[in-house]
Design a protein around this motif. Structure first.
Motif, PDB file in Angstrom:
ATOM      1  N   VAL A  14       0.853  -1.178   0.000  1.00  0.00           N
ATOM      2  CA  VAL A  14       0.000   0.000   0.000  1.00  0.00           C
ATOM      3  C   VAL A  14       0.891   1.230   0.000  1.00  0.00           C
ATOM      4  CG1 VAL A  14      -1.782   1.272   1.248  1.00  0.00           C
ATOM      5  CG2 VAL A  14      -1.814  -1.219   1.240  1.00  0.00           C
ATOM      6  N   PRO A  15       0.652   2.168  -0.902  1.00  0.00           N
ATOM      7  CA  PRO A  15       1.500   3.360  -0.944  1.00  0.00           C
ATOM      8  C   PRO A  15       1.269   4.255   0.263  1.00  0.00           C
ATOM      9  CG  PRO A  15      -0.364   3.596  -2.433  1.00  0.00           C
ATOM     10  CD  PRO A  15      -0.398   2.181  -1.928  1.00  0.00           C
ATOM     11  N   ALA A  16       2.175   5.191   0.470  1.00  0.00           N
ATOM     12  CA  ALA A  16       2.034   6.127   1.585  1.00  0.00           C
ATOM     13  C   ALA A  16       1.003   7.208   1.275  1.00  0.00           C
ATOM     14  CB  ALA A  16       3.382   6.774   1.897  1.00  0.00           C
ATOM     15  N   GLU A  17       0.793   7.501  -0.018  1.00  0.00           N
ATOM     16  CA  GLU A  17      -0.151   8.538  -0.414  1.00  0.00           C
ATOM     17  C   GLU A  17      -1.154   7.981  -1.420  1.00  0.00           C
ATOM     18  OE1 GLU A  17       2.129  11.862  -1.870  1.00  0.00           O
ATOM     19  OE2 GLU A  17       2.207  12.765   0.124  1.00  0.00           O
ATOM     20  N   MET A  18      -2.240   8.715  -1.595  1.00  0.00           N
ATOM     21  CA  MET A  18      -3.304   8.273  -2.500  1.00  0.00           C
ATOM     22  C   MET A  18      -3.951   9.481  -3.158  1.00  0.00           C
ATOM     23  SD  MET A  18      -6.323   7.401   0.253  1.00  0.00           S
ATOM     24  CE  MET A  18      -6.941   8.674   1.366  1.00  0.00           C
ATOM     25  N   ASN A  19      -4.635   9.227  -4.279  1.00  0.00           N
ATOM     26  CA  ASN A  19      -5.466  10.258  -4.898  1.00  0.00           C
ATOM     27  C   ASN A  19      -6.783  10.345  -4.146  1.00  0.00           C
ATOM     28  OD1 ASN A  19      -3.685  10.935  -7.040  1.00  0.00           O
ATOM     29  ND2 ASN A  19      -4.354   9.135  -8.189  1.00  0.00           N
ATOM     30  N   ALA A  20      -7.260  11.554  -3.972  1.00  0.00           N
ATOM     31  CA  ALA A  20      -8.523  11.764  -3.272  1.00  0.00           C
ATOM     32  C   ALA A  20      -9.137  13.082  -3.724  1.00  0.00           C
ATOM     33  CB  ALA A  20      -8.314  11.786  -1.763  1.00  0.00           C
ATOM     34  N   VAL A  21     -10.434  13.203  -3.530  1.00  0.00           N
ATOM     35  CA  VAL A  21     -11.115  14.482  -3.689  1.00  0.00           C
ATOM     36  C   VAL A  21     -11.386  15.006  -2.283  1.00  0.00           C
ATOM     37  CG1 VAL A  21     -13.264  15.604  -4.360  1.00  0.00           C
ATOM     38  CG2 VAL A  21     -12.142  14.028  -5.930  1.00  0.00           C
ATOM     39  N   VAL A  22     -10.942  16.212  -2.003  1.00  0.00           N
ATOM     40  CA  VAL A  22     -11.044  16.751  -0.649  1.00  0.00           C
ATOM     41  C   VAL A  22     -11.721  18.119  -0.651  1.00  0.00           C
ATOM     42  CG1 VAL A  22      -8.945  15.526   0.022  1.00  0.00           C
ATOM     43  CG2 VAL A  22      -8.799  17.917  -0.702  1.00  0.00           C
ATOM     44  N   LEU A  23     -12.218  18.465   0.507  1.00  0.00           N
ATOM     45  CA  LEU A  23     -12.703  19.820   0.779  1.00  0.00           C
ATOM     46  C   LEU A  23     -11.748  20.471   1.774  1.00  0.00           C
ATOM     47  CD1 LEU A  23     -16.492  19.077   1.450  1.00  0.00           C
ATOM     48  CD2 LEU A  23     -15.576  20.213  -0.588  1.00  0.00           C
ATOM     49  N   ASP A  24     -11.317  21.686   1.477  1.00  0.00           N
ATOM     50  CA  ASP A  24     -10.561  22.467   2.455  1.00  0.00           C
ATOM     51  C   ASP A  24     -11.477  23.403   3.230  1.00  0.00           C
ATOM     52  OD1 ASP A  24      -7.925  21.454   1.926  1.00  0.00           O
ATOM     53  OD2 ASP A  24      -7.996  22.531   0.025  1.00  0.00           O
ATOM     54  N   ARG A  25     -12.701  23.527   2.736  1.00  0.00           N
ATOM     55  CA  ARG A  25     -13.768  24.247   3.428  1.00  0.00           C
ATOM     56  C   ARG A  25     -15.078  23.822   2.779  1.00  0.00           C
ATOM     57  NH1 ARG A  25     -12.886  30.432   1.087  1.00  0.00           N
ATOM     58  NH2 ARG A  25     -13.154  29.901  -1.136  1.00  0.00           N
ATOM     59  N   PHE A  26     -16.177  24.026   3.476  1.00  0.00           N
ATOM     60  CA  PHE A  26     -17.478  23.679   2.929  1.00  0.00           C
ATOM     61  C   PHE A  26     -17.933  24.727   1.926  1.00  0.00           C
ATOM     62  CE2 PHE A  26     -17.830  21.648   7.252  1.00  0.00           C
ATOM     63  CZ  PHE A  26     -17.725  20.345   6.790  1.00  0.00           C
ATOM     64  N   GLY A  27     -18.744  24.301   0.959  1.00  0.00           N
ATOM     65  CA  GLY A  27     -19.240  25.257  -0.027  1.00  0.00           C
ATOM     66  C   GLY A  27     -19.766  24.573  -1.272  1.00  0.00           C
ATOM     67  N   GLY A  28     -19.607  25.233  -2.415  1.00  0.00           N
ATOM     68  CA  GLY A  28     -20.124  24.756  -3.691  1.00  0.00           C
ATOM     69  C   GLY A  28     -19.236  23.715  -4.336  1.00  0.00           C
ATOM     70  N   VAL A  29     -19.590  23.326  -5.562  1.00  0.00           N
ATOM     71  CA  VAL A  29     -18.844  22.276  -6.248  1.00  0.00           C
ATOM     72  C   VAL A  29     -17.396  22.679  -6.510  1.00  0.00           C
ATOM     73  CG1 VAL A  29     -20.868  21.222  -7.321  1.00  0.00           C
ATOM     74  CG2 VAL A  29     -19.691  23.082  -8.500  1.00  0.00           C
ATOM     75  N   ASP A  30     -17.135  23.972  -6.590  1.00  0.00           N
ATOM     76  CA  ASP A  30     -15.769  24.427  -6.844  1.00  0.00           C
ATOM     77  C   ASP A  30     -14.832  24.137  -5.678  1.00  0.00           C
ATOM     78  OD1 ASP A  30     -16.581  25.348  -9.306  1.00  0.00           O
ATOM     79  OD2 ASP A  30     -16.827  27.429  -8.671  1.00  0.00           O
ATOM     80  N   GLU A  31     -15.400  23.804  -4.523  1.00  0.00           N
ATOM     81  CA  GLU A  31     -14.556  23.482  -3.361  1.00  0.00           C
ATOM     82  C   GLU A  31     -14.024  22.053  -3.410  1.00  0.00           C
ATOM     83  OE1 GLU A  31     -13.545  25.710  -1.404  1.00  0.00           O
ATOM     84  OE2 GLU A  31     -14.931  27.302  -2.029  1.00  0.00           O
ATOM     85  N   LEU A  32     -14.524  21.234  -4.342  1.00  0.00           N
ATOM     86  CA  LEU A  32     -14.053  19.858  -4.483  1.00  0.00           C
ATOM     87  C   LEU A  32     -12.726  19.856  -5.222  1.00  0.00           C
ATOM     88  CD1 LEU A  32     -17.483  18.351  -5.561  1.00  0.00           C
ATOM     89  CD2 LEU A  32     -16.330  17.870  -3.385  1.00  0.00           C
ATOM     90  N   LYS A  33     -11.661  19.461  -4.545  1.00  0.00           N
ATOM     91  CA  LYS A  33     -10.310  19.500  -5.119  1.00  0.00           C
ATOM     92  C   LYS A  33      -9.702  18.104  -5.131  1.00  0.00           C
ATOM     93  CE  LYS A  33     -10.575  24.061  -4.966  1.00  0.00           C
ATOM     94  NZ  LYS A  33     -10.773  24.871  -6.203  1.00  0.00           N
ATOM     95  N   GLN A  34      -9.118  17.730  -6.271  1.00  0.00           N
ATOM     96  CA  GLN A  34      -8.442  16.439  -6.357  1.00  0.00           C
ATOM     97  C   GLN A  34      -6.958  16.628  -6.104  1.00  0.00           C
ATOM     98  OE1 GLN A  34      -9.241  14.161  -9.895  1.00  0.00           O
ATOM     99  NE2 GLN A  34      -7.775  12.563  -9.382  1.00  0.00           N
ATOM    100  N   ARG A  35      -6.416  15.889  -5.150  1.00  0.00           N
ATOM    101  CA  ARG A  35      -4.978  15.941  -4.878  1.00  0.00           C
ATOM    102  C   ARG A  35      -4.542  14.714  -4.091  1.00  0.00           C
ATOM    103  NH1 ARG A  35      -6.356  20.321  -1.139  1.00  0.00           N
ATOM    104  NH2 ARG A  35      -5.994  19.679   1.024  1.00  0.00           N
ATOM    105  N   ARG A  36      -3.268  14.594  -3.849  1.00  0.00           N
ATOM    106  CA  ARG A  36      -2.734  13.457  -3.112  1.00  0.00           C
ATOM    107  C   ARG A  36      -2.669  13.793  -1.627  1.00  0.00           C
ATOM    108  NH1 ARG A  36      -1.163   9.372  -5.949  1.00  0.00           N
ATOM    109  NH2 ARG A  36       0.220   8.497  -4.368  1.00  0.00           N
ATOM    110  N   ILE A  37      -3.114  12.828  -0.817  1.00  0.00           N
ATOM    111  CA  ILE A  37      -3.069  12.959   0.629  1.00  0.00           C
ATOM    112  C   ILE A  37      -2.583  11.634   1.208  1.00  0.00           C
ATOM    113  CG2 ILE A  37      -4.935  14.668   0.694  1.00  0.00           C
ATOM    114  CD1 ILE A  37      -6.825  12.418   1.612  1.00  0.00           C
TER     115      ILE A  37
END
Length: 330
Positions: A14-37
């Protein structure tokens, strides 16, 4: 004490990191961000799930907007990963877990604010809330199964109907609704399906409802009275509103109404029949699996979106669709 997946006795890679869709704050669809965590740590009683498909439901939109913040007695922390149900394979298990092995095909339901959600390549879930995918069910359908099917199954526990009884499923072409239609037919219950749109009517009819009406086009109370002249034995409400509330007048005073928590708006007037509120019982997967194996049960997918199109998936949740939407993760 959490464990790193790559340190477990299972030997899973299992890798140490993964792709995910995250929120850094609540809000609209533009708050959905894809990055590695980082891949989440998991405890002795947990399963680390390698997610292939995640379900997308109306509650995801509410949670994205922050309407579930602190709703379950836990404070939301960021980055926040949405996603209440999913399916995939077991990547690793905690030392106390004996029911699952690495590579098993499983599905699960979680509460994102309490544990990490499923809009990610990996997620840690309590083993008691994980179940093997029935052999006859494709993984994409299993990914959208969990909460909707368990909510429907628990609704029938409170309805306590017998074979031959009459039931109105209101919102029959939605996620919970189309599964409720199938569970009712499996029990021999006569079903009046109140669906939405020509496609919703066609789906309810294909899934075996005895009678189907489009709730946007017909007088539902009149249709229900025609279906059960002596009164309906029960109603399963998966979409609230004025039409649903009026239709409840067709339920016998001695009948029962299942109204899952989260179905809005609440009825303005208390109906004569008793209303039972319910959630999905995440410990009922053995019962659910037995029904799936013994019937033609299916999860109708109204759309499957790749992870990079998560914003489109959330926009679709606010539009007309039938069945359940899914996100292809891995």
């Amino acid at each position: 004490m959490g464990s790193k997946a790559q340190d477990t006795a299972s030997g899973a890679s299992v890798p140490a990191e993964m792709n995910a869709v995250v929120l850094d704050r609540f809000g609209g669809v533009d708050e959905l961000k894809q990055r590695r965590i980082p891949v989440p740590e998991f405890g002795d009683d947990d399963v680390l799930l390698r997610v292939e498909y995640a379900g997308a439901g109306s509650w995801d939109v509410l949670e994205r907007k922050g309407l579930y913040d602190n709703a379950f007695g836990a404070e939301s922390t960021f980055p926040f990963v949405l996603g209440w149900d999913a399916a995939g394979t077991v990547a690793a298990v905690g030392r106390n877990v004996t029911r699952f092995e690495v590579g098993d095909r499983v599905y699960a339901a979680t509460i994102p604010v309490l544990r990490t959600g499923f809009y990610a390549e990996y997620s840690a879930v309590e083993a008691e809330h994980v179940a093997h995918v029935p052999d006859r069910l494709p993984t994409d359908q299993a990914g959208a199964l969990g909460w909707d099917a368990l909510t429907a199954l628990t609704g029938f526990d409170v309805l306590d109907l017998r074979s031959g009884d009459s039931l109105m499923v209101f919102g029959a072409s939605g996620g919970v609704g189309h599964m409720a239609v199938q569970l009712a037919r499996h029990r021999g219950i006569r079903v009046l399906a109140v669906a939405s749109g020509d496609d919703g009517v066609a789906l309810s009819r294909r899934l075996g409802a005895d009678a189907v009406v489009d709730g946007r086009k017909v007088d539902v109370l009149a249709a229900a009275s025609e279906f059960a002249p002596d009164g309906l034995d029960g109603a399963f409400i998966t979409a609230g509103g004025e039409v649903a509330e009026r239709a409840l007048g067709a339920v016998k005073d001695s009948g029962r109404i299942a109204w899952p928590n989260g179905v809005e708006p609440e009825p303005a007037k208390t109906p004569a029949a008793k209303v039972f509120r319910n959630d999905g019982d995440r410990l009922a997967t053995d019962r659910l699996n037995a029904i799936i194996e013994a019937s033609s049960f299916e999860v109708h997918l109204g759309g499957v979106f790749p992870l990079e199109r998560i914003a489109d998936a959330h926009r679709a949740l606010d539009e007309h669709y039938v069945g359940k939407l899914a996100i292809k993760i891995g």
